[in-house]
Design an enzyme around this catalytic site. Structure first.
Site, mmCIF file in Angstrom:
data_model
loop_
_atom_site.group_PDB
_atom_site.id
_atom_site.type_symbol
_atom_site.label_atom_id
_atom_site.label_comp_id
_atom_site.label_asym_id
_atom_site.label_seq_id
_atom_site.Cartn_x
_atom_site.Cartn_y
_atom_site.Cartn_z
ATOM 1 N N ASN A 373 0.856 -1.195 0.000
ATOM 2 C CA ASN A 373 0.000 0.000 0.000
ATOM 3 C C ASN A 373 0.888 1.240 0.000
ATOM 4 O O ASN A 373 1.525 1.523 -0.998
ATOM 5 C CB ASN A 373 -0.957 -0.046 1.192
ATOM 6 C CG ASN A 373 -1.760 1.229 1.333
ATOM 7 O OD1 ASN A 373 -2.247 1.753 0.334
ATOM 8 N ND2 ASN A 373 -1.888 1.755 2.533
ATOM 9 N N GLU A 374 0.970 1.916 1.147
ATOM 10 C CA GLU A 374 1.832 3.105 1.221
ATOM 11 C C GLU A 374 3.162 2.670 1.804
ATOM 12 O O GLU A 374 3.335 2.666 3.021
ATOM 13 C CB GLU A 374 1.195 4.135 2.141
ATOM 14 C CG GLU A 374 0.130 4.950 1.496
ATOM 15 C CD GLU A 374 -0.486 5.966 2.446
ATOM 16 O OE1 GLU A 374 -0.240 5.908 3.674
ATOM 17 O OE2 GLU A 374 -1.233 6.816 1.949
HETATM 18 O O1 AHR Z 1 -7.642 6.379 3.612
HETATM 19 C C1 AHR Z 1 -7.126 6.316 4.900
HETATM 20 C C2 AHR Z 1 -5.674 5.897 4.913
HETATM 21 O O2 AHR Z 1 -4.887 6.881 4.321
HETATM 22 C C3 AHR Z 1 -5.343 4.670 4.129
HETATM 23 O O3 AHR Z 1 -5.581 3.521 4.817
HETATM 24 C C4 AHR Z 1 -3.886 4.827 3.872
HETATM 25 O O4 AHR Z 1 -3.453 4.175 2.710
HETATM 26 C C5 AHR Z 1 -3.691 6.319 3.849
HETATM 27 O O5 AHR Z 1 -2.662 6.707 4.695
#
Ligand code: AHR
Length: 655
Positions: A373-374
């Protein structure tokens, strides 16, 4: 013409087509058809935060239905003689409740479930109650089920009830349909022993509204997604993919198979924010990967699952011991390969057979997969690399999505983009939850991106107003303005998803969000309407639109205007965001036409604006701020119009 749900407004003076100074001249070149707009361009991002799955899109109304929460009776109140045992019929969800004779004719034994912030019930609507049950000693017993208004809300009265006879020592599934005569957003479900008050075991207690889509999806929320006509559906997040630790990462294999046997997971948003603690926030996985794939199909989107790359949420874990070492990634890579088999494999493969057993022998036709993800730092590409190698070898047909980290620019972003290019990612997932000034400055963000590298997936974005980090019209206007730049650069921007998607008004951790709801009502925000307009007027190809030879990106000297144009068959859609405080006179000059060509004709104008800049729709007034159709006429190679201050307008021309 597509079906459009828009309100028609009376022409107001500022919107009227009429006398105007043509000081903003937009040249639209009809000769050169530009890049195709990918069907995946506008989509949705689903994450189980804000009670988006359990308590939201997942129609189940019973919390902790299998008694699997660490506190087995969390969400339940028990009375009389109730025990919890753990040798039930479902090996991954072994707990169940035993109800015993209370021992006195005027006493009762039973349970009450509080639902998610209550159980929403509507007068005259059917609710399907199911339970697995048995009489452990054999013979016969009975339970009574009721929907009641809880004692704490005043009068403790039931509104509907039914009696279910339970027989035999074998576990069986029992069903009843109940129909309350009263509407109450905060009812509770009560179950108690009835004569002959024989001991009865209960497992997987479920209550689902009869109108739930396929018995799974809360209807109004599913419709709010379908109405967006999303081209891509990203799931299951977000940070929930990674987990607060690896144990709480989203494990797709736990989310498939019979719902009764899906082990729960601690929701990673349970206690992330001390000021918004939800100690009872678990994932039932009732809305699991099968249901996500199926929903993609129902709403016409391409599914885009994102899987863990072996890194637990990096915001919460500085220590390398929290992550999977690179040489131990095997099971994670296998999860990715197995997921492709689950989605696309033939029914004689292990995972394809499971999909078929769940009701979908045909493949889901998965084309995209995200890994991570991030993520950031070198620890991400070094983990992504073996995934890419294995996936490319076995599934070259799948397009892979990598991450550019949590920031819209900066060191990590600058490090990760070339890394994604080096690894051959097909798309790079950029995230930007940024303030007004950022959105106003990013109209040309993609104009000069490298056209030879991966494509862009704007995977999470929303305007977070300074001091106004909540939904309001102004934020949605800036999103609309920014999106003209996505559209103009459709050759490189292939996907974009606003985030987060859903929020329960009593259970949110993040805002703004696209769609809000309580137990009975839902509301589509101004940002939803912007996404909707982009979905409705998506178009097939980009057209070049310039003002004084330059794209209209809100640049200095462009008076707060942002614009883009697309063609859709013989229709031309021009989107104009006026972010300034003054109305703007425009003229659309159609170039590239031959003498013999017919002149374009103005056919439609949809205006989205509001006097209440910092307000949004509410559950009580869900249509306070909606786009309206404003009469629009004229023909010729130059057609004029005025756009109101702080407005987003879609103009439609026919040629
Ligand atoms: O959308 C909320 C959060 O924001 C998500 O889980 C994450 O990917 C981002 O930091």
């Amino acid at each position: 013409m597509k079906a459009r749900i828009l309100v028609t407004a009376l022409v107001t003076a500022s919107m009227a087509f009429g006398a105007f100074a043509q000081n903003h001249s937009f040249d639209i070149d009809l000769k050169k058809v530009g890049a195709p707009i990918q069907p995946t361009m506008d989509g949705i991002f689903f994450e189980d935060s804000n009670f988006a799955a359990d308590g939201g899109l997942y129609a189940e109304l019973v919390k902790n239905r299998s008694f699997e929460f660490p506190n087995a009776l969390q969400g339940w109140k028990s009375f009389g003689r109730v025990e919890i045992l753990d040798d039930g019929p479902f090996d991954r969800c072994p707990h169940y409740a035993r109800l015993k004779d209370p021992g006195h004719k005027d006493k009762q034994t039973g349970l009450e479930n509080e639902g998610f912030f209550g159980i929403g019930m509507e007068a005259g609507k059917e609710y399907s109650f199911t339970v697995w049950a048995r009489v452990p000693d054999g013979g016969e017993g009975a339970i009574r089920i009721e929907l009641v208004t809880p004692a704490s809300m005043g009068e403790n009265q039931f509104f509907t009830q039914d009696r279910i006879r339970i027989s035999g020592a074998q576990w069986k599934k029992y069903e009843a349909v109940i129909k309350p005569g009263v509407t109450d957003p905060k009812a509770v479900l009560r179950i108690f022993l009835e004569a002959p008050r024989t001991t009865i075991d209960l497992e997987h207690v479920s209550l689902i509204p009869g109108d739930a889509l396929e018995g799974v999806y809360r209807r109004d929320l599913a419709e709010a997604l379908a109405d967006l006509q999303p081209g891509i559906f990203r799931f299951p997040g977000g940070c929930i993919v990674e987990g607060t630790d690896l144990d709480t990462r989203y494990n797709w294999k736990n989310s498939v198979g019979p719902v009764e046997n899906r082990p729960i997971n601690e929701n990673r948003w349970e206690d992330t924010f001390p000021h918004r603690l939800y100690p009872d926030y678990y994932q039932s996985y009732g809305l699991g990967f099968y249901e996500f794939f199926r929903l993609s199909e129902l709403i016409g989107s391409e599914p885009l699952p994102i899987l863990s790359c072996g890194l637990a949420c990096q915001f919460q874990n500085d220590d390398m011991s929290a992550h999977v070492p690179v040489d131990e990634l095997g099971p994670y890579i296998q999860d990715a390969l197995d997921l492709i088999e689950f989605a696309n494999g033939s029914t004689d493969t292990k995972w394809g057979a499971l999909r078929a057993s769940m009701g979908h022998p045909e493949p889901f036709n998965l084309k995209y997969l995200g890994i991570g993800n991030e993520q950031w730092d070198a620890i991400y590409p070094e983990r992504l690399e073996p995934f890419v190698a294995a996936l490319r070898k076995q599934h070259p047909e799948i397009k892979l999505v990598g991450s550019a980290g949590p920031n819209s620019e900066g060191d990590q972003f600058d490090f990760l983009w070339p890394e994604m290019k080096r690894l051959g990612a097909d798309l790079v997932d950029e995230h930007f939850y940024r303030p007004e000034a950022w959105f106003l400055s990013q109209g040309s963000r993609y104009d000069n991106y490298d056209r030879k590298g991966p494509k862009v997936f704007a995977g999470e974005y929303a305007c977070h107003g300074v001091g106004r980090k909540y939904n309001h019209f102004h934020a949605s206007l800036l999103e609309a303005a920014f999106m003209t730049g996505l559209e103009r650069n459709a050759d490189i921007v292939h996907m974009a998803t606003y985030a987060p998607l859903f929020a329960h008004v009593e259970g949110w951790q993040w805002r703004p969000d696209l769609i809000w709801y309580d137990n009975l009502r839902s509301m589509r925000t101004a940002s939803w309407h912007v996404q909707h307009l982009y979905g409705l007027y998506k178009g097939e190809n980009v057209l070049t639109l310039t003002m004084d030879g330059a794209p209209v990106t809100g640049a200095e000297g462009q008076d707060g205007l942002f614009a883009s144009a697309v063609k859709d068959g013989n229709l031309i859609y021009v989107k104009v965001a006026n972010t300034s405080e003054s109305s703007r006179d425009l003229s659309f000059n159609f170039t590239g036409l031959k003498k013999k060509d017919a002149d374009p004709v103005a056919v439609e104008r949809v205006v989205f604006t509001s006097d209440s800049l910092y307000e949004d729709n509410t559950l009580d007034d869900p249509d306070a701020i909606v786009p309206v159709e404003v009469p629009f006429s004229g023909s010729g190679r130059t057609i004029g119009a005025t756009v109101p201050p702080q407005s987003f307008t879609v103009f439609v021309f026919e040629r």
